[in-house]
Design an enzyme around this catalytic site. Structure first.
Site, PDB file in Angstrom:
ATOM      1  N   HIS A   6     105.101 -50.128 -18.105  1.00 31.20           N
ATOM      2  CA  HIS A   6     104.246 -48.834 -18.427  1.00 31.20           C
ATOM      3  C   HIS A   6     105.295 -47.868 -18.867  1.00 31.20           C
ATOM      4  CE1 HIS A   6     100.527 -49.896 -15.883  1.00 31.20           C
ATOM      5  NE2 HIS A   6     100.608 -50.378 -17.216  1.00 31.20           N
ATOM      6  N   HIS A  66      91.586 -57.778 -22.257  1.00 33.35           N
ATOM      7  CA  HIS A  66      92.281 -56.422 -21.884  1.00 33.35           C
ATOM      8  C   HIS A  66      93.215 -56.090 -22.863  1.00 33.35           C
ATOM      9  CE1 HIS A  66      93.966 -52.845 -20.049  1.00 33.35           C
ATOM     10  NE2 HIS A  66      94.749 -53.366 -19.552  1.00 33.35           N
ATOM     11  N   GLU A  83      95.354 -54.069 -23.254  1.00 31.39           N
ATOM     12  CA  GLU A  83      96.760 -53.316 -23.240  1.00 31.39           C
ATOM     13  C   GLU A  83      97.922 -54.136 -23.847  1.00 31.39           C
ATOM     14  OE1 GLU A  83      98.977 -50.748 -19.530  1.00 31.39           O
ATOM     15  OE2 GLU A  83      97.406 -52.156 -19.035  1.00 31.39           O
ATOM     16  N   ASP A 109     100.751 -55.399 -23.271  1.00 28.92           N
ATOM     17  CA  ASP A 109     101.367 -56.429 -22.300  1.00 28.92           C
ATOM     18  C   ASP A 109     100.422 -57.775 -22.484  1.00 28.92           C
ATOM     19  OD1 ASP A 109      99.853 -54.649 -20.780  1.00 28.92           O
ATOM     20  OD2 ASP A 109     100.498 -55.944 -18.971  1.00 28.92           O
ATOM     21  N   HIS A 146      92.316 -51.949 -15.015  1.00 31.48           N
ATOM     22  CA  HIS A 146      92.186 -50.614 -14.787  1.00 31.48           C
ATOM     23  C   HIS A 146      92.275 -49.742 -16.174  1.00 31.48           C
ATOM     24  CE1 HIS A 146      96.650 -50.163 -16.509  1.00 31.48           C
ATOM     25  NE2 HIS A 146      96.319 -51.488 -16.275  1.00 31.48           N
ATOM     26  N   ASP A 170      94.253 -58.119 -15.002  1.00 32.14           N
ATOM     27  CA  ASP A 170      95.210 -57.179 -14.216  1.00 32.14           C
ATOM     28  C   ASP A 170      94.680 -57.626 -12.753  1.00 32.14           C
ATOM     29  OD1 ASP A 170      97.141 -56.606 -15.662  1.00 32.14           O
ATOM     30  OD2 ASP A 170      95.924 -54.953 -16.720  1.00 32.14           O
ATOM     31  N   TYR A 195     101.499 -53.163  -6.429  1.00 29.01           N
ATOM     32  CA  TYR A 195     100.701 -53.282  -7.597  1.00 29.01           C
ATOM     33  C   TYR A 195      99.393 -52.565  -7.488  1.00 29.01           C
ATOM     34  CZ  TYR A 195      98.686 -55.310 -11.944  1.00 29.01           C
ATOM     35  OH  TYR A 195      98.269 -55.464 -12.976  1.00 29.01           O
ATOM     36  N   HIS A 255      99.511 -61.232 -14.502  1.00 31.85           N
ATOM     37  CA  HIS A 255     100.826 -61.118 -13.933  1.00 31.85           C
ATOM     38  C   HIS A 255     101.159 -61.659 -12.837  1.00 31.85           C
ATOM     39  CE1 HIS A 255     101.508 -57.980 -17.210  1.00 31.85           C
ATOM     40  NE2 HIS A 255     100.598 -57.273 -16.720  1.00 31.85           N
TER      41      HIS A 255
END
Length: 397
Positions: A23, A79, A81, A83, A145, A164, A192, A225
């Site tokens: 992040h 998701h 995001e 990554d 999230h 996530d 996390y 992850h």
């Protein structure tokens, strides 16, 4: 990284051993991470998520070794995001018309990130995608999230692809929860949760109850992850329910910054007083200017009470503690108590500043705090000890 999870289900992601921050520079990853993507082969072939953009070319080349790209029938973007979606632009150059299944918010996020009008297929909770002998069932999970987040469940194999949710930043070649060091695994899992999911604990509880209400078997949880949960996979679900419920251990954490060691001496003597009142409590001290902020936040998450201290500087507090408060306020911890302390030379506003920040962060103040002028002398150290002892008595479990 490529290995078989079950018959015709493969992990096709990337282990990032070198990752030290995530992040941007906001999250420390002492043990690296993984970007987990999954390939499901049935009558139709499905790719679930991709990897971070620095590894996009490597990801696509490795994917070509597993399957001809034009044989990928569907892409699931749980998701948006970067990554998880970062390799999409590289991949979609090869298969531009392949449908991408995501939430309505997922479309907004992916368009906002990549400015491409791909073949988006919007799904919502309960929608199914038949891939032959099995179905993928979609479950929206907004704010876990990001607003676009969703899970998907594979029938027959009873696998929850949770993105996530239930993940950890942990690089490992072992990749299964029963094979890795359990101390490391749960240390990274709670870190996390504490640093990323704490503000969304109400949604965590609600979403888990919703998934459990489906009453479907879960043989494996595959996050995006860290490790795959295959041995007693719902143990991490139970942990999330525990962590989401105003979690606290029998721990008191002191966080402080210090200029000429006066505030440090205060912290140490306060800690002695706490332990004099309650020898069973775990007391931890962190100089926040010298400590990893995400590790400190994890300890705050575990604590029933937090004491925060700083000298007064220009009518305020030192910058390391001020910066940490920005994170603490955003995380919105629940059910925790707190108090302030600090040293000063002439004006002495730091304790009031800290108390206001603690209240803003949702902490219940135990008192007005403790101020010490200049370098603590014998009497001042005794006052700190008594301050800690009083708090220790009040906070006894």
């Amino acid at each position: 990284m490529h290995f078989k999870i079950k018959d015709n289900i493969f992990m096709v992601g990337k282990i990032d051993w070198e990752l030290q921050h995530f992040h941007g520079e906001e999250y420390s990853t002492h043990r690296g991470s993984t970007y987990n993507a999954y390939l499901v082969k049935d009558k139709k072939t499905v790719l679930i998520d991709t990897v971070w953009s620095p590894f996009s070319k490597e990801f696509v080349e490795n994917l070509k070794n597993e399957i001809s790209l034009d044989q990928i029938d569907y892409i699931i973007a749980n998701h948006a995001e970067s990554d998880h979606s970062g390799a999409l632009p590289e991949l979609m150059q090869h298969i531009p018309d392949t449908p991408i299944y995501c939430t309505a918010n997922g479309v907004k996020s992916l368009k906002g990130l990549y400015h491409q009008d791909w073949n988006f297929q919007v799904v919502k909770t309960g929608d199914k995608l038949n891939i032959g002998s099995k179905d993928l069932i979609f479950i929206e999970a907004p704010m876990l999230h990001w607003p676009d987040t969703m899970f998907c469940y594979l029938t027959g194999d009873n696998i929850l692809f949770s993105n996530d949710g239930f993940g950890q930043h942990l690089a490992t070649e072992l990749m299964y929860n029963d094979l890795v060091d359990q101390g490391e695994l749960f240390q990274e899992a709670i870190k996390y949760y504490a640093n990323i999911l704490t503000p969304f604990s109400a949604q965590v509880t609600r979403k888990i109850k919703e998934v459990l209400a489906l009453n479907v078997p879960v043989d494996m949880i595959c996050p995006s992850h860290g490790v795959i949960w295959r041995q007693d996979p719902t143990q991490i679900v139970n942990k999330y329910m525990e962590w989401a419920d105003a979690y606290a251990e029998n721990q008191i954490t002191l966080i402080y910054d210090t200029m000429w060691e006066s505030t440090r001496k205060m912290a140490e003597n306060i800690a002695k007083g706490i332990l004099a009142a309650d020898s069973s409590v775990t007391v931890k001290l962190f100089n926040v200017a010298k400590s990893d902020k995400n590790d400190v936040i994890t300890e705050i998450f575990k604590s029933k009470a937090v004491l925060a201290g700083s000298p007064t500087v220009n009518k305020g507090i030192l910058s390391a503690l001020a910066g940490l408060f920005e994170e603490i306020i955003g995380l919105r911890f629940k059910g925790k108590k707190a108090a302030a302390f600090g040293s000063y030379g002439w004006s002495g506003e730091s304790v009031k500043v800290i108390s206001d920040k603690l209240e803003q962060g949702g902490f219940e103040l135990l008192n007005e705090g403790l101020r010490v002028q200049w370098n603590p002398d014998t009497q001042a150290k005794e006052n700190c000890f008594d301050f800690g002892k009083t708090l220790g008595e009040a906070l006894k479990s």
